[in-house]
Scaffold this motif. Structure first.
Motif, PDB file in Angstrom:
ATOM      1  N   ALA A  29      34.099  10.813 -12.475  1.00  0.00           N
ATOM      2  CA  ALA A  29      34.264   9.691 -11.554  1.00  0.00           C
ATOM      3  C   ALA A  29      35.112  10.045 -10.332  1.00  0.00           C
ATOM      4  CB  ALA A  29      34.896   8.509 -12.285  1.00  0.00           C
ATOM      5  N   GLY A  30      35.780  11.183 -10.391  1.00  0.00           N
ATOM      6  CA  GLY A  30      36.606  11.592  -9.264  1.00  0.00           C
ATOM      7  C   GLY A  30      37.928  10.850  -9.160  1.00  0.00           C
ATOM      8  N   ILE A  31      38.483  10.465 -10.303  1.00  0.00           N
ATOM      9  CA  ILE A  31      39.809   9.836 -10.303  1.00  0.00           C
ATOM     10  C   ILE A  31      40.717  10.619 -11.250  1.00  0.00           C
ATOM     11  CG2 ILE A  31      38.858   7.541  -9.818  1.00  0.00           C
ATOM     12  CD1 ILE A  31      39.717   6.802 -12.724  1.00  0.00           C
ATOM     13  N   SER A  32      42.006  10.408 -11.121  1.00  0.00           N
ATOM     14  CA  SER A  32      42.939  11.109 -11.998  1.00  0.00           C
ATOM     15  C   SER A  32      43.046  10.398 -13.347  1.00  0.00           C
ATOM     16  CB  SER A  32      44.328  11.192 -11.350  1.00  0.00           C
ATOM     17  OG  SER A  32      44.935   9.916 -11.330  1.00  0.00           O
ATOM     18  N   VAL A  33      43.391  11.166 -14.354  1.00  0.00           N
ATOM     19  CA  VAL A  33      43.611  10.587 -15.678  1.00  0.00           C
ATOM     20  C   VAL A  33      44.794   9.621 -15.618  1.00  0.00           C
ATOM     21  CG1 VAL A  33      44.214  11.102 -18.083  1.00  0.00           C
ATOM     22  CG2 VAL A  33      42.597  12.562 -16.886  1.00  0.00           C
ATOM     23  N   ALA A  49      35.551  -0.731  -6.509  1.00  0.00           N
ATOM     24  CA  ALA A  49      34.879   0.551  -6.279  1.00  0.00           C
ATOM     25  C   ALA A  49      35.265   1.577  -7.342  1.00  0.00           C
ATOM     26  CB  ALA A  49      35.220   1.080  -4.890  1.00  0.00           C
ATOM     27  N   THR A  50      36.508   1.532  -7.806  1.00  0.00           N
ATOM     28  CA  THR A  50      36.945   2.453  -8.855  1.00  0.00           C
ATOM     29  C   THR A  50      36.224   2.148 -10.165  1.00  0.00           C
ATOM     30  OG1 THR A  50      39.115   2.692  -7.828  1.00  0.00           O
ATOM     31  CG2 THR A  50      38.942   3.306 -10.162  1.00  0.00           C
ATOM     32  N   LEU A  51      36.168   0.874 -10.517  1.00  0.00           N
ATOM     33  CA  LEU A  51      35.476   0.481 -11.749  1.00  0.00           C
ATOM     34  C   LEU A  51      33.979   0.781 -11.662  1.00  0.00           C
ATOM     35  CD1 LEU A  51      37.285  -2.891 -12.448  1.00  0.00           C
ATOM     36  CD2 LEU A  51      37.629  -0.717 -13.637  1.00  0.00           C
ATOM     37  N   ASP A  52      33.385   0.519 -10.512  1.00  0.00           N
ATOM     38  CA  ASP A  52      31.964   0.825 -10.327  1.00  0.00           C
ATOM     39  C   ASP A  52      31.720   2.328 -10.415  1.00  0.00           C
ATOM     40  OD1 ASP A  52      31.307  -1.866 -10.024  1.00  0.00           O
ATOM     41  OD2 ASP A  52      31.373  -1.785  -7.826  1.00  0.00           O
ATOM     42  N   GLY A  53      32.639   3.120  -9.871  1.00  0.00           N
ATOM     43  CA  GLY A  53      32.524   4.573  -9.949  1.00  0.00           C
ATOM     44  C   GLY A  53      32.629   5.080 -11.382  1.00  0.00           C
ATOM     45  N   LEU A  54      33.540   4.492 -12.149  1.00  0.00           N
ATOM     46  CA  LEU A  54      33.667   4.858 -13.562  1.00  0.00           C
ATOM     47  C   LEU A  54      32.401   4.496 -14.325  1.00  0.00           C
ATOM     48  CD1 LEU A  54      37.348   3.720 -14.140  1.00  0.00           C
ATOM     49  CD2 LEU A  54      36.489   6.061 -14.456  1.00  0.00           C
ATOM     50  N   ALA A  55      31.850   3.314 -14.056  1.00  0.00           N
ATOM     51  CA  ALA A  55      30.618   2.882 -14.727  1.00  0.00           C
ATOM     52  C   ALA A  55      29.452   3.801 -14.369  1.00  0.00           C
ATOM     53  CB  ALA A  55      30.293   1.440 -14.358  1.00  0.00           C
ATOM     54  N   ALA A  56      29.360   4.191 -13.104  1.00  0.00           N
ATOM     55  CA  ALA A  56      28.289   5.098 -12.680  1.00  0.00           C
ATOM     56  C   ALA A  56      28.446   6.466 -13.337  1.00  0.00           C
ATOM     57  CB  ALA A  56      28.289   5.230 -11.159  1.00  0.00           C
ATOM     58  N   ALA A  57      29.680   6.933 -13.443  1.00  0.00           N
ATOM     59  CA  ALA A  57      29.936   8.217 -14.107  1.00  0.00           C
ATOM     60  C   ALA A  57      29.537   8.134 -15.580  1.00  0.00           C
ATOM     61  CB  ALA A  57      31.409   8.597 -13.969  1.00  0.00           C
ATOM     62  N   LEU A  58      29.840   7.019 -16.234  1.00  0.00           N
ATOM     63  CA  LEU A  58      29.423   6.831 -17.628  1.00  0.00           C
ATOM     64  C   LEU A  58      27.901   6.881 -17.756  1.00  0.00           C
ATOM     65  CD1 LEU A  58      31.753   4.043 -19.019  1.00  0.00           C
ATOM     66  CD2 LEU A  58      31.533   6.361 -19.888  1.00  0.00           C
TER      67      LEU A  58
END
Length: 79
Positions: A29-33, A49-58
């Motif tokens: 997702a391109g975010i830090s742990v 956008a962060t949550l959407d990015g995490l969902a897309a990565a999943l």
């Protein structure tokens, strides 16, 4: 957040169901742990956008697990 933006709880449950580490998801997702952990613990409020990015990565990681070719990102995160 929009009606279709998942919560961090939903994302984390799905991550665990897919047997993915936080590190794997965050890298995809391109975010830090650290950001993921702070969000999960309620110490910070995530951007949609962060949550959407995490969902897309999943979604991409799940597709890879079932034998699909690695999906290409459009280069945008939530837009």
């Amino acid at each position: 957040m929009t009606e279709t933006t998942p919560t961090i709880g939903v994302i984390d449950r799905r991550r665990r169901m897919l047997d993915l580490s936080q590190r794997q998801l965050c890298a995809a997702a391109g975010i830090s742990v650290a950001t993921y952990t702070r969000t999960k613990r309620g110490h910070t409020r995530p951007l949609a956008a962060t949550l959407d990015g995490l969902a897309a990565a999943l979604d991409r990681l799940a597709a890879e697990q079932v034998g699909g070719a690695p999906a290409r990102s459009s280069g945008t995160m939530g837009g």
